[in-house]
Design an enzyme around this catalytic site. Structure first.
Site, PDB file in Angstrom:
ATOM      1  CE  LYS A   1      81.652  43.487 111.761  1.00 44.84           C
ATOM      2  NZ  LYS A   1      82.858  43.359 110.929  1.00 44.84           N
TER       3      LYS A   1
HETATM    4  C1  E4P Z   1      82.725  44.975 107.932  1.00 45.91           C
HETATM    5  O1  E4P Z   1      82.743  45.160 109.112  1.00 45.91           O
HETATM    6  C2  E4P Z   1      83.319  43.830 107.238  1.00 45.91           C
HETATM    7  O2  E4P Z   1      84.444  43.409 107.980  1.00 45.91           O
HETATM    8  C3  E4P Z   1      83.837  44.169 105.872  1.00 45.91           C
HETATM    9  O3  E4P Z   1      83.631  45.516 105.542  1.00 45.91           O
HETATM   10  C4  E4P Z   1      83.469  43.185 104.825  1.00 45.91           C
HETATM   11  O4  E4P Z   1      84.019  43.610 103.604  1.00 45.91           O
HETATM   12  P1  E4P Z   1      84.199  42.655 102.349  1.00 45.91           P
HETATM   13  O5  E4P Z   1      82.894  42.550 101.638  1.00 45.91           O
HETATM   14  O6  E4P Z   1      85.229  43.358 101.509  1.00 45.91           O
HETATM   15  O7  E4P Z   1      84.678  41.324 102.867  1.00 45.91           O
END
Ligand code: E4P
Length: 216
Positions: free
Chosen positions: A83
């Site tokens: 990522k």
């Molecule tokens: C996506 O890969 C992220 O880890 C995640 O969905 C972020 O979500 P949040 O806005 O609830 O922190």
């Protein structure tokens, strides 16, 4: 539509995987920081349980560091998806990693142009954050609609991974729009199981059955 769990918590993953509804996992540095311990060992353990794509995020911010860290993360397990945040360096690193055959999830996507650029360099996934857009009174799911429309017109293989999901209606809308994946905290998946009419219906079936048995 595939469902991923958005967590670094192995126990949550172990509890949900046997239900057969978890296709993968996404993590991020904030989620991994909550777990403590050795993040790479945790990623390996998650891969062993999930046997599907597991996103592990780089924390380097310049492209050379992202590529180096991405290669190390990819070496942990064949299920690891690297990522990378959407920045100029992130796009450059994505191109290099994707050309080497590493699957990359480009994260922190907040506009259709960002999604388009990530797809052009071969990202396996783009992660638009719908909840964080909703939080600032922008239309999170409207962004998903735009990206679906754009990707439908071209031979991109990039999957749209709806992230920052806050509730079951995000899942419903994502599925209706034809998004490829929705990544959700386990609390949101738990909420999808609940319906009062199911509980009332089951209670009545069992009560009627018990009454009939007692009358025999
Ligand atoms: C996506 O890969 C992220 O880890 C995640 O969905 C972020 O979500 P949040 O806005 O609830 O922190």
């Amino acid at each position: 539509m595939k469902l991923f769990l958005d967590t670094g918590n192995l126990k949550e993953i172990q509890a949900m995987v046997p239900l057969g509804i978890v296709d993968g996992v996404t993590t991020n540095p904030s989620l991994m920081a909550k777990e403590g311990g050795d993040p790479r060992a945790i990623i390996k353990a998650i891969c062993d349980v999930v046997q599907g794509p597991v996103s592990a995020e780089v924390v380097a911010t310049e492209w050379e560091g992202m590529v180096k860290e991405g290669r190390e993360l990819a070496a942990i397990d064949p299920h690891v998806v690297v990522k990378v945040p959407f920045t100029r360096d992130g796009v450059r690193a994505t191109k290099i990693l994707a050309d080497e055959g590493t699957r990359v999830n480009v994260t922190l996507i907040f506009s259709a142009t960002q999604a388009l650029l990530a797809a052009k360099v071969g990202a396996a996934y783009v992660s638009p954050f719908v909840g964080r857009l909703d939080d600032i009174a922008s239309d999170g799911m409207g962004l998903i609609r735009e990206i679906v429309e754009i990707f439908d017109g071209y031979p991109f293989t990039t999957e749209i991974l709806v992230a920052s999901v806050r509730g079951p209606m995000h899942i419903v809308e994502a599925a209706r729009m034809g998004a490829d994946v929705c990544t959700c905290p386990s609390s949101v998946i738990e909420a999808c199981f609940k319906h009062p009419l199911t509980d009332i219906g089951l209670e009545k079936f069992l009560a009627d059955w018990a009454k009939a048995q007692a009358g025999k």
